[in-house]
Scaffold this motif. Structure first.
Motif, PDB file in Angstrom:
ATOM      1  N   LEU A 160       0.802  -1.216   0.000  1.00  0.00           N
ATOM      2  CA  LEU A 160       0.000   0.000   0.000  1.00  0.00           C
ATOM      3  C   LEU A 160       0.841   1.275   0.000  1.00  0.00           C
ATOM      4  N   LEU A 161       2.129   1.154   0.296  1.00  0.00           N
ATOM      5  CA  LEU A 161       2.969   2.349   0.245  1.00  0.00           C
ATOM      6  C   LEU A 161       3.548   2.586  -1.141  1.00  0.00           C
ATOM      7  N   ARG A 162       3.246   1.733  -2.068  1.00  0.00           N
ATOM      8  CA  ARG A 162       3.710   1.929  -3.432  1.00  0.00           C
ATOM      9  C   ARG A 162       2.865   3.021  -4.098  1.00  0.00           C
ATOM     10  N   THR A 163       3.500   3.935  -4.774  1.00  0.00           N
ATOM     11  CA  THR A 163       2.785   5.012  -5.458  1.00  0.00           C
ATOM     12  C   THR A 163       2.087   4.474  -6.700  1.00  0.00           C
ATOM     13  N   ARG A 164       0.808   4.750  -6.793  1.00  0.00           N
ATOM     14  CA  ARG A 164       0.017   4.359  -7.957  1.00  0.00           C
ATOM     15  C   ARG A 164      -0.648   5.606  -8.516  1.00  0.00           C
ATOM     16  N   TRP A 165      -0.383   5.938  -9.753  1.00  0.00           N
ATOM     17  CA  TRP A 165      -0.844   7.208 -10.306  1.00  0.00           C
ATOM     18  C   TRP A 165      -2.364   7.304 -10.289  1.00  0.00           C
ATOM     19  N   THR A 195      -3.506   8.150  -6.773  1.00  0.00           N
ATOM     20  CA  THR A 195      -3.208   9.555  -6.488  1.00  0.00           C
ATOM     21  C   THR A 195      -4.232  10.464  -7.160  1.00  0.00           C
ATOM     22  N   ALA A 196      -4.542  10.178  -8.424  1.00  0.00           N
ATOM     23  CA  ALA A 196      -5.518  10.981  -9.158  1.00  0.00           C
ATOM     24  C   ALA A 196      -6.898  10.873  -8.521  1.00  0.00           C
ATOM     25  N   ALA A 197      -7.300   9.648  -8.158  1.00  0.00           N
ATOM     26  CA  ALA A 197      -8.610   9.446  -7.542  1.00  0.00           C
ATOM     27  C   ALA A 197      -8.694  10.153  -6.190  1.00  0.00           C
ATOM     28  N   SER A 198      -7.584  10.141  -5.440  1.00  0.00           N
ATOM     29  CA  SER A 198      -7.565  10.805  -4.133  1.00  0.00           C
ATOM     30  C   SER A 198      -7.685  12.315  -4.291  1.00  0.00           C
ATOM     31  N   PHE A 212      -6.200  10.934   1.863  1.00  0.00           N
ATOM     32  CA  PHE A 212      -5.139  11.754   2.454  1.00  0.00           C
ATOM     33  C   PHE A 212      -3.815  11.003   2.489  1.00  0.00           C
ATOM     34  N   PHE A 213      -3.833   9.773   2.995  1.00  0.00           N
ATOM     35  CA  PHE A 213      -2.613   8.979   3.061  1.00  0.00           C
ATOM     36  C   PHE A 213      -2.074   8.672   1.659  1.00  0.00           C
ATOM     37  N   SER A 214      -2.965   8.558   0.693  1.00  0.00           N
ATOM     38  CA  SER A 214      -2.520   8.303  -0.680  1.00  0.00           C
ATOM     39  C   SER A 214      -1.767   9.486  -1.266  1.00  0.00           C
ATOM     40  N   LEU A 215      -2.080  10.688  -0.775  1.00  0.00           N
ATOM     41  CA  LEU A 215      -1.445  11.897  -1.292  1.00  0.00           C
ATOM     42  C   LEU A 215      -0.180  12.270  -0.534  1.00  0.00           C
TER      43      LEU A 215
END
Length: 377
Positions: A199-204, A207-210, A271-274
């Motif tokens: 879950l700590l891997r960045t997924r574009w 990020t966009a959905a967040s 928030f955590f995703s961003l």
């Protein structure tokens, strides 16, 4: 989610091997972002009386920032029966700072307002979260023994709102209201969901959905402001009043809290995703959120009480200034000089208090979420 690279650190009910010393920057970034939101929420409170945009931002922040903080706190908490060191740290990291700063607030109100009501059962302003943390950690070992702990804490949170005798005494209403988020944080760590699903891997796309989620939430907070004011949404988001006190006496009132908790969870995930995953020059400040948490209210107090934050116009100018000031205040209070000066108050270590004076030197933690716990604590 862990505070080290591998293997996972201590912080749940299972026994883990000592972890490497390297920190995961994400967690310090997340803590720092959370404490900035705390300062921001308190900074813009006076602006909400004169600005709909400020009120919309205020509601957005309060919709998730304390649930997010509770999630992080739960993630780094242990469910094992407390050992001697853990019991000492409840005293030194939570109880003593609470008593010290309650005393400071009593003196401050006496000098500035000419009145004071010293009552340690009624936390002053921001201090309620310290008591909440103490209760969270005391009950977690018992919750961990139960089947479906998340379900039980959810029922407790919703059910507490129906009982008028559960109030702000010892911050019990807020504690029970936010207990599911704390428990969820522990449960996520306990089941190693972050590692298992990367879950700590960045997924574009995430990020966009967040980002879209926050845009929609911010627009909704502002556009439907009349509805939110009519339903006293601000009071709902505090988790501090029973449903009847907010004006909702129907049996379905608990459903409103449940819906708001789901919104808080969604916004917390976004928030955590961003939050940035990599380290920055300011990342290490996330280790010292306790200083920001306890000291920022004294910085803001003169501005809030003097009235200088009322009637600021235009909003498009002053609101960004207050936002930037909140960030700067948060960073400043986490700096080394501030920590050096206020360490005796924030991290009291009175050897005379303990039957064994050496207990006063048991490990330090500089934030209320347990980030500085060492392996095996």
């Amino acid at each position: 989610m862990s505070d080290t690279t591998a293997p996972p650190p201590a912080g749940t009910g299972t026994v883990r091997t000592p972890a490497a010393k390297q920190r995961v920057p994400f967690w310090d970034n997340a803590r720092l972002a959370c404490i900035v939101l705390v300062v921001l929420g308190h900074s813009i409170q006076r602006l909400t009386y004169d600005s709909d945009i400020a009120l919309g931002l205020y509601l957005l922040v309060y919709a998730f920032h304390m649930p997010a903080f509770a999630l992080i706190s739960g993630y780094f908490s242990k469910s094992d029966p407390p050992g001697r060191g853990q019991m000492v740290r409840v005293i030194t990291d939570i109880v003593l700072p609470y008593l010290v700063f309650e005393g400071l607030w009593t003196v401050t109100k006496l000098l500035v307002e000419g009145r004071a009501d010293p009552n340690i059962t009624k936390p002053s302003w921001t201090l309620w979260f310290l008591l909440a943390l103490a209760i969270f950690r005391l009950v977690l070992p018992y919750l961990a023994l139960l089947r479906w702990p998340l379900l039980w804490t959810l029922l407790i949170s919703i059910g507490a709102g129906y009982l008028p005798n559960i109030d702000s005494t010892f911050s019990l209403s807020r504690t029970l209201g936010l207990l599911p988020f704390f428990t969820l944080g522990w449960w996520v760590h306990e089941h190693r969901l972050v590692e298992r699903f990367a879950l700590l891997r960045t997924r574009w796309w995430l990020t966009a959905a967040s980002a879209v989620t926050f845009v929609v939430a911010g627009w909704s907070a502002w556009y439907f402001l009349d509805i939110w004011q009519a339903m006293e949404l601000r009071q709902w988001l505090f988790y501090d009043d029973d449903y009847a006190s907010i004006g909702q006496t129907g049996w379905w009132a608990g459903g409103v809290r449940l819906l708001l908790m789901l919104v808080a969870l969604l916004l917390s995930i976004a928030f955590f995703s961003l939050v940035p995953r990599e380290g920055h020059r300011w990342t290490h400040f996330g280790q010292y959120t306790m200083y920001v948490y306890l000291l920022h209210s004294f910085v803001l107090y003169p501005f809030r009480e003097s009235g200088v934050l009322r009637g600021l116009d235009p909003t498009w100018l002053w609101l960004p200034i207050v936002v930037v000031a909140s960030v700067l205040i948060s960073l400043a209070l986490a700096t080394s000089p501030v920590r050096r000066v206020f360490r005796p108050l924030v991290e009291p270590r009175p050897a005379w208090l303990f039957a064994d004076p050496s207990l006063a030197t048991v490990g330090r933690r500089d934030d209320p979420t347990g980030s500085r716990r060492t392996p095996g604590d």
